[in-house]
Design an enzyme around this catalytic site. Structure first.
Site: not given
Ligand code: NAD
Length: 373
Positions: A122, A127, A130, A133, A226
């Site tokens: 990530r 991106q 990915d 996403s 995460y």
């Molecule tokens: P994910 O599917 O791992 O989790 C979904 C959400 O659940 C997250 O926002 C996490 O903080 C939240 N969460 C976990 N435990 C929780 C709790 N107990 N209570 C409330 N919320 C809780 O998340 P994701 O969609 O994969 O994204 C995670 C991060 O990674 C984001 O900041 C996203 O922008 C980033 N990301 C970056 C890239 C990249 O740079 N290439 C790609 C994808 C995601």
């Protein structure tokens, strides 16, 4: 000589996606590839074989993969498919090695170079590759629609000759890729939206989508962007703030995940028991066991006057666009190593190195190697 890419028809129950769409096939051919699809590969998304003008077809998947240089699919292929692949060939698919121990061992032993889509790092440069996403964005959108159609209420404010209807309240718990799309979609449908997450940076993101952020004062940022698991003390602190939001919502969408762990429980039975009659929880984390204690993965359950929906494989429900985005993600990955009509893997490239699950008889991903033993 061109590089032969074979596209499998998905066989797992309820999987409608396909790993190739015509526009991506055309781009791969320009890079020097030859595309063969299993007959009817796109049928489930109403993409007929005739839409792939530049491809060839084979009904038998074993014959299809036998001399392929690259095999692509959405779900992990069947064992017999991997057995039929030639040593040194490339497989690109979602795998989730901890759930596919036998398959992962076979990929290693057959010396297949397997790029597992869930391992794409990530980082900004990756991106466009990915798929987690791209598919999560679609799931988030769809969860708001599922929420809207699971309640006997409308979402927007409506003024009628017999009085006004107040807008519905939608609460999204977990504001990653899916959660932010859910917030945006619920808002577009006219709901008043609230969002909650344990990563404080999501406050600004939620507010930029017109939502109120439910601030619990807990910061549970973990590694790599995460979230980490919460302590009991943090859970209690959160419950003291979040309960009243849970109990005033018409629609709750939960998306919370912690990499490599079962879904954290964000909504207890007790909290559901105090929810508004007629409200609904759409639990997008059902695949990992669910964020609500009442969630039954793959089922819709009625708990008193509250409906708890635990949908599985939501991207497949939007199979047409999910396939298009997935195929583009895979194309961007293939483009890294398909050059001048030949495959050249650059192991110094972080994306190539980190996405590889198996290569040359080894399991290259540490967590997978541990899970597979
Ligand atoms: P994910 O599917 O791992 O989790 C979904 C959400 O659940 C997250 O926002 C996490 O903080 C939240 N969460 C976990 N435990 C929780 C709790 N107990 N209570 C409330 N919320 C809780 O998340 P994701 O969609 O994969 O994204 C995670 C991060 O990674 C984001 O900041 C996203 O922008 C980033 N990301 C970056 C890239 C990249 O740079 N290439 C790609 C994808 C995601």
């Amino acid at each position: 000589m061109s590089v032969k890419i074979a596209v499998l028809k998905e066989t797992r129950p309820h999987e409608r996606r396909v790993a190739m769409v015509p526009a991506v096939a055309d781009k791969l051919i320009k890079l020097g590839a030859q595309i063969s699809l299993q007959t009817g590969a796109g049928d489930a998304v109403k993409l007929p074989d005739s839409a792939f003008k530049t491809a060839t077809f084979a009904a038998d998947p074993i014959k299809l993969v036998k001399d392929a240089d690259i095999v692509v699919s959405v779900q992990p292929p069947a064992i017999e498919i991997v057995r039929a692949m030639r040593a040194g060939a490339i497989l690109i698919s979602f795998i989730y090695a901890h759930k596919e121990v036998e398959l992962t061992r076979l990929l290693r032993d057959r010396k297949i170079t397997c790029f597992a889509m869930e391992l794409v790092p990530r980082i900004t440069r990756a991106q466009a590759m990915d798929a987690l996403s791209s598919q999560a964005a679609l799931s988030g959108y769809y969860s708001a629609l599922l929420g809207a159609t699971s309640i006997a209420r409308i979402l927007p404010m409506m003024t009628t000759a017999v009085g006004s209807i107040r807008p519905a309240k939608a609460l999204v718990m977990g504001l990653g890729v899916a959660g932010l799309q859910a917030l945006a979609t619920a808002r577009r449908l006219g709901a008043m939206t609230e969002g909650y997450d344990v990563r404080p940076e999501t406050k600004e993101q939620a507010e930029s989508l017109g939502a109120k952020f439910v601030d619990t004062g807990v910061d549970a940022r973990g590694a790599g962007g995460y979230a980490r698991e919460l302590t009991q003390e943090e859970k209690d602190k959160i419950a003291s703030v979040v309960t009243k939001h849970i109990q005033s919502a018409d629609i709750i969408i939960t998306t919370a995940a912690i990499p490599g762990r079962p879904s954290p429980k964000l909504i207890s039975k007790l909290q559901v028991d105090g929810m508004k009659a007629g409200s609904v929880i759409i639990d997008l984390a059902a695949e990992g066991g669910g964020n609500c204690e009442y969630t039954q993965p793959g089922e819709t359950v009625q708990v008193g006057q509250v409906t708890v929906v635990g949908p599985l494989n939501v991207p497949s429900m939007l199979g047409e666009h999910a396939s298009e985005l997935y195929a583009k993600n895979q194309f961007n990955l293939i483009e890294l190593f398909l050059k001048d009509k030949a495959i050249a893997l650059d192991w110094t490239d972080e994306v190539v190195a980190k996405t590889a699950l198996t290569h040359a008889g080894e399991i290259r991903n540490e967590a997978a190697a541990k899970a597979v033993g």
